[in-house]
Design a protein around this motif. Structure first.
Motif, PDB file in Angstrom:
ATOM      1  N   LYS A  72       0.839  -1.195   0.000  1.00 15.26           N
ATOM      2  CA  LYS A  72       0.000   0.000   0.000  1.00 15.26           C
ATOM      3  C   LYS A  72       0.881   1.255   0.000  1.00 15.26           C
ATOM      4  O   LYS A  72       0.664   2.203  -0.760  1.00 15.26           O
ATOM      5  CB  LYS A  72      -0.883  -0.025   1.259  1.00 15.26           C
ATOM      6  CG  LYS A  72      -2.223   0.671   1.118  1.00 15.26           C
ATOM      7  CD  LYS A  72      -3.116   0.285   2.289  1.00 15.26           C
ATOM      8  CE  LYS A  72      -3.912   1.503   2.765  1.00 15.26           C
ATOM      9  NZ  LYS A  72      -4.629   1.232   4.009  1.00 15.26           N
ATOM     10  N   ARG A  73       1.911   1.209   0.815  1.00 20.64           N
ATOM     11  CA  ARG A  73       2.816   2.369   0.928  1.00 20.64           C
ATOM     12  C   ARG A  73       3.529   2.631  -0.399  1.00 20.64           C
ATOM     13  O   ARG A  73       3.714   3.767  -0.805  1.00 20.64           O
ATOM     14  CB  ARG A  73       3.821   2.116   2.051  1.00 20.64           C
ATOM     15  CG  ARG A  73       4.758   3.283   2.308  1.00 20.64           C
ATOM     16  CD  ARG A  73       5.655   3.028   3.499  1.00 20.64           C
ATOM     17  NE  ARG A  73       4.924   3.061   4.758  1.00 20.64           N
ATOM     18  CZ  ARG A  73       5.480   2.822   5.953  1.00 20.64           C
ATOM     19  NH1 ARG A  73       6.763   2.531   6.025  1.00 20.64           N
ATOM     20  NH2 ARG A  73       4.773   2.856   7.065  1.00 20.64           N
ATOM     21  N   ALA A 121       0.875  -6.626  -3.736  1.00 17.85           N
ATOM     22  CA  ALA A 121       1.431  -7.385  -2.611  1.00 17.85           C
ATOM     23  C   ALA A 121       2.084  -8.677  -3.069  1.00 17.85           C
ATOM     24  O   ALA A 121       3.081  -9.131  -2.495  1.00 17.85           O
ATOM     25  CB  ALA A 121       0.341  -7.681  -1.585  1.00 17.85           C
ATOM     26  N   SER A 122       1.558  -9.269  -4.114  1.00 18.97           N
ATOM     27  CA  SER A 122       2.097 -10.557  -4.564  1.00 18.97           C
ATOM     28  C   SER A 122       3.511 -10.419  -5.139  1.00 18.97           C
ATOM     29  O   SER A 122       4.217 -11.403  -5.296  1.00 18.97           O
ATOM     30  CB  SER A 122       1.163 -11.181  -5.606  1.00 18.97           C
ATOM     31  OG  SER A 122       1.188 -10.391  -6.784  1.00 18.97           O
ATOM     32  N   GLU A 123       3.922  -9.190  -5.429  1.00 21.43           N
ATOM     33  CA  GLU A 123       5.278  -8.985  -5.963  1.00 21.43           C
ATOM     34  C   GLU A 123       6.305  -8.747  -4.848  1.00 21.43           C
ATOM     35  O   GLU A 123       7.489  -8.596  -5.127  1.00 21.43           O
ATOM     36  CB  GLU A 123       5.284  -7.778  -6.929  1.00 21.43           C
ATOM     37  CG  GLU A 123       4.481  -8.023  -8.200  1.00 21.43           C
ATOM     38  CD  GLU A 123       4.259  -6.736  -8.989  1.00 21.43           C
ATOM     39  OE1 GLU A 123       4.791  -5.686  -8.596  1.00 21.43           O
ATOM     40  OE2 GLU A 123       3.536  -6.801  -9.997  1.00 21.43           O
ATOM     41  N   GLU A 139       9.433  -0.697  10.736  1.00 27.92           N
ATOM     42  CA  GLU A 139       8.985   0.499  10.007  1.00 27.92           C
ATOM     43  C   GLU A 139       7.549   0.373   9.518  1.00 27.92           C
ATOM     44  O   GLU A 139       6.862   1.354   9.306  1.00 27.92           O
ATOM     45  CB  GLU A 139       9.923   0.764   8.804  1.00 27.92           C
ATOM     46  CG  GLU A 139      11.316   1.191   9.220  1.00 27.92           C
ATOM     47  CD  GLU A 139      12.357   1.054   8.094  1.00 27.92           C
ATOM     48  OE1 GLU A 139      13.499   1.462   8.330  1.00 27.92           O
ATOM     49  OE2 GLU A 139      12.022   0.516   7.011  1.00 27.92           O
ATOM     50  N   LEU A 140       7.126  -0.861   9.339  1.00 28.26           N
ATOM     51  CA  LEU A 140       5.775  -1.113   8.805  1.00 28.26           C
ATOM     52  C   LEU A 140       4.749  -1.381   9.911  1.00 28.26           C
ATOM     53  O   LEU A 140       3.550  -1.479   9.630  1.00 28.26           O
ATOM     54  CB  LEU A 140       5.813  -2.315   7.857  1.00 28.26           C
ATOM     55  CG  LEU A 140       6.610  -2.114   6.559  1.00 28.26           C
ATOM     56  CD1 LEU A 140       6.910  -3.458   5.914  1.00 28.26           C
ATOM     57  CD2 LEU A 140       5.857  -1.195   5.589  1.00 28.26           C
ATOM     58  N   ALA A 141       5.230  -1.492  11.151  1.00 23.31           N
ATOM     59  CA  ALA A 141       4.347  -1.935  12.235  1.00 23.31           C
ATOM     60  C   ALA A 141       3.114  -1.048  12.369  1.00 23.31           C
ATOM     61  O   ALA A 141       1.977  -1.538  12.445  1.00 23.31           O
ATOM     62  CB  ALA A 141       5.121  -1.991  13.549  1.00 23.31           C
TER      63      ALA A 141
END
Lengths: 717, 156
Positions: free
Chosen positions: A140-141, A146-148, A169-171
């Motif tokens: 998303k960011r 997502a599959s890549e 960083e993604l938490a």
């Protein structure tokens, strides 16, 4: 235990429906929890894992860590699917909550060597769900698919765009997402962690002395309680004179509780001196006449009568009538104490409307409910913190919650936080032993050399009767834990009869590492050796023949025998013994090489092979099997709790000895890999040890040992 | 009564009866809970500490006997040998339940300090007073041999 977990749990408590004393299983999705808390720093995708902004991954362990290595192996399951950087993985023990219940038994507990088997999927799913959310947050960011994205070492990477971000960083962003229903699990061939020897996460704390066990817990204003228990099980204090005890410096109070008379003092030593000074007249009650010698005679007599049938195959009566030779033997096994190195203890901070408890326990749900009942508080008012356990072996999974109940009962009368401490003597005399057993066993040998019939009568107590486990374990009056390992014997014998007499004796009993297998394997595996000897057949050859259709038994048997070079000549005075036994869905074969030194058995080397299905942490399994050899040898060589005039005779390590380092054999563990589901490791190594030892001793002395622990006279001509 | 002790290099004053075993002063008064209680009768070694460099079972040593002597607990074991033992214990992943392990290490520290290359017989003699119910003995033995090698290599 960090405050954060408790806050989350409080949130659950406040929000979840409470009815009938049981909390409804419920877990907030991360987003809801995030909205409810002021500063949602961590990513908490589910009840089993938390990722902090600094990248620290915390796995929530819903099992007791009593040495078997679950805080490491369970963390591996989460970390595998999460693709976490193992160097950043830590753990903490779960609070009491239905979400942490055993998938089979429905309560939060550790036992039956089921931790890895039961949690293999749920924890992988927890890790996979967390990973999926982190990947989704990254996609998303970066505005990519997502599959890549791929993950490795706590980092999400999108190769095409060159983006990469750590889990820390993604938490925050991941915490805003809904948890996926069914994130895909890895194909086992892609495992990076599962199946690789991984260092324990608790070693550093344990060797530095910083790991917190129950006995190490301290709360402000805490006093120490030591209890004078009745010398006879079920006894009661008739008259208590506490004057002298109260004169001991540091003694604050003497209180009577249902389980005895407690001295509450500033520190253990004052409490212990206070207890020494108590003058108590006991009413010994109905068990005053209990004696091991009398029980042995009673059990032997009972073994000559017919019990409830646990298994009946073919025509045993016919097989015995037609037999060319009938072998028969009686076996006796004593009460055994678990004797964990950390004596039992419990810390209780009881207030008017709340209670906090710290204990090393294998039985959180049961202990929590018992504490609520004694404290007179609602479930949400009582917090039970699980600490490290300085050994458990089943003793800390007590349906009666004895030491928890005792501690709360003392706290109720004290008005200050208390730490209940049992001494070693309290532990050895405190009951809840592996039951005493008598076995009468017979084998019918046919004229053609076949083992045609087998009849085994088992006599002993049930510790399941009267507990919530009854419907799970007792069927048609047969307690499965009394006959396991015999009624389900895999040997191909055309006629088999196993029956059971369940006795009622006033000695509290309990599961003890390997439970029923701790007695049945000894009887079956040594008696089978007698059969081999009578048939003039090699012990390995006979087992091969009778286990021809049992590939998993056969595989461990072949591997252990092969490693031990079974059948090759040994130096004079040395002999080998063999046993194979399946328990807790695993299979173990053990060969011991022994000699006699100064009239006592000396075990030089053990070879032990296990098939426990898919292997999670190989070195952890090796450690459990090494330990099982020592644990099994201790029982075979030394352990016995005996009663005289209703009192337990043993009191400390001088009369309830443990194997020492100078007696420990070298151990070679052989892991037999398999693709079967992961099964037990903590217990299955124990059952084959005693029979392998006694079979080896027979090879040396030509004397059969049918009673444990081994007596010196059993070894001399 | 007030008693002055030296524990892990620090002078401390405790108010305890002179007969109180050192173990309980360490655990209850000084909150040094790395020293463990196992038997109260010098039979298991879980409570092993060093007093003037000797391995002592603190569960039976009256506190009065420790006055004026240097007490070292696992929390204060900072010697090169202690570090070598820690490293070896980690490499061998020795502990299971862990309760006895600090006592094992305190006993082993005296052995390795006294014998640069302990034999199996030395290990048997020195370590047989320390019980491990989990029976981690195979690894304890390996770790002691390994720690001795580390300590030598590290130039004690």
């Amino acid at each position: 235990m960090s405050g954060r977990t408790l806050e989350r749990r409080d949130l659950l408590r406040a929000s979840a429906a409470v009815g009938g004393g049981l909390l409804v299983a419920f877990w907030f999705p991360a987003s809801a929890e995030a909205n409810s808390l002021a500063l949602p720093k961590d990513f908490v995708p589910n009840a089993f894992v938390r990722i902090a902004p600094d990248g620290a991954v915390t796995v929530i362990i819903n099992k007791a860590e009593m040495g078997q290595g679950v805080c490491t192996s369970l963390s591996m399951l989460v970390a595998e699917e999460l693709d976490a950087d193992w160097r950043r993985v830590g753990f903490e023990f779960a609070p009491v909550d239905p979400v942490y219940a055993h998938p089979g038994f429905g309560i939060q507990m550790t036992g039956g060597s089921t931790s890895i088997g039961g949690m293999f999927e749920p924890l992988r799913k927890a890790g996979a769900a967390a990973r999926a959310m982190l990947v989704q947050a990254a996609a998303k960011r970066w505005n990519v698919d997502a599959s890549e994205c791929r993950t490795e070492k706590s980092t999400v990477t999108h190769t095409a765009s060159g983006h990469s971000a750590t889990y820390g960083e993604l938490a925050d962003a991941a915490a805003e997402l809904e948890a996926p229903k069914d994130a895909p699990l890895k194909d086992p061939k892609d495992f990076r962690l599962i199946g690789r020897s991984t260092k324990r996460l608790d070693t550093v704390a344990k060797i530095a002395g910083t790991a917190t066990f129950g006995l190490d817990v301290s709360v402000p204003g805490m006093l120490t309680a030591v209890v004078a228990h009745p010398p006879v099980f079920g006894g009661k204090a008739k008259r208590v004179d506490s004057a002298a005890a109260l004169r001991v410096a540091g003694v604050v109070k003497v209180v009577e509780v249902p389980s005895g008379v407690a001295v509450v003092a500033r520190g253990f030593w004052a409490a212990k001196l206070g207890r020494d000074a108590l003058e108590i007249e006991w009413d010994d009650g109905a068990n005053a006449g209990l004696s091991s010698e009398k029980l042995r005679a009673d059990y032997a007599a009972l073994s000559r009568t017919k019990g409830l049938t646990a298994r009946h195959d073919g025509d045993p009566d016919g097989a015995f009538a037609a037999a060319k030779q009938v072998l028969e033997a009686d076996y006796e096994l004593p009460y055994l104490a678990h004797c964990p190195m950390e004596p039992l203890n419990c810390v209780v901070d009881l207030r008017t409307d709340s209670c906090e408890i710290w204990a090393g326990t294998q039985f959180q749900t049961v202990d929590h409910a018992a504490a609520c009942a004694v404290a007179g508080l609602k479930p949400e008012q009582v917090k039970l913190h699980t600490t490290f356990l300085g050994g458990g072996f089943g003793r800390r999974a007590n349906p009666a919650s004895d030491y928890i109940v005792e501690a709360v009962a003392i706290a109720k009368q004290t008005g200050a936080p208390i730490k209940l401490v049992w001494t070693r003597t309290d532990d050895l005399r405190g009951g809840y032993y592996r039951p005493m057993w008598h076995s009468r066993i017979r084998a019918a040998l046919a004229a053609n050399g076949a083992l045609a019939g087998w009849a085994h009568t088992i006599v002993g107590q049930s510790f399941i009767v009267g507990t919530p486990f009854e419907p799970f374990i007792i069927h048609d009056g047969i307690d499965g834990t009394s006959v396991e390992g015999s009624a389900d014997t895999p040997y191909a014998i055309p006629a088999v009869h196993v029956d059971l007499h369940t006795t009622q004796v006033g000695v509290p009993t309990l599961w003890w590492r390997s439970v029923g297998h701790s007695h049945t394997a000894f009887v079956v595996e040594t008696f089978l050796d007698e059969v081999a000897h009578a048939l003039g057949e090699d012990a390995l050859a006979l087992r091969r023949r009778l286990l021809a259709k049992e590939p998993r038994h056969l595989a461990v048997l072949e591997r252990a025998a092969g490693a031990a070079q079974w059948g090759t000549p040994l130096p004079a005075g040395r002999a080998r013994g063999l046993a194979v036994h399946g328990s807790f869905n695993s299979f173990v074969a053990t060969v011991l090489e022994v000699s006699l030194e100064h009239g006592r058995p000396r075990v030089h080397k053990a070879w032990t092979a296990i098939d426990c299905g898919r292997i999670v942490n190989p070195d952890g399994i090796v450690a459990q099997l090494e330990g099982a050899v020592g644990f099994g040898l201790t029982a075979a060589l030394y352990s016995e709790i005996t009663l005289r005039d209703g009192c337990v005779e043993q009191s400390n390590f001088h009369d309830y000895p443990m194997l020492r380092i100078n007696e420990m054999p070298d151990v070679e563990v052989i892991l037999v890999g398999s693709h079967e589901p992961s099964s037990g490791v903590g217990e299955p190594g124990v059952p084959p040890v005693a029979p392998a030892l006694c079979n080896a001793l027979f090879a040396l002395t030509k004397k059969r040992i049918r009673r444990l622990p081994i007596r010196r006279e059993d070894l001399t001509a | 009564m007030a008693l002055d002790l030296e524990v892990n290099g620090k002078r401390v004053s405790v108010d305890a009866d002179a007969a109180t075993p050192l173990l309980w002063v360490l655990r209850d008064d000084l909150k040094l809970t790395g020293t463990k209680f196992g038997c109260g009768a010098a039979q298991c070694g879980a409570c092993t500490v060093h007093v003037d460099g000797e391995a002592v079972r603190s569960c039976v040593l009256p506190i009065a006997a420790a006055v004026g002597r240097k007490v070292t607990t696992i929390e204060g074991l900072s010697s090169a040998v202690g570090k070598a033992l820690s490293q070896a214990w980690i490499e061998e992943d020795v502990p299971q339940c862990g309760w006895c392990q600090t006592g094992q290490i305190m006993s082993a520290a005296v052995l390795v300090a006294e014998k640069a290359t302990p034999s199996d017989a030395d290990i048997d003699a020195c370590m047989s007073g320390n019980v491990c119910r989990c029976a981690t003995y195979v690894r304890i033995r390996r770790a002691i041999h390994s720690a001795a090698a580390i300590a030598k290599g590290g130039g004690r």
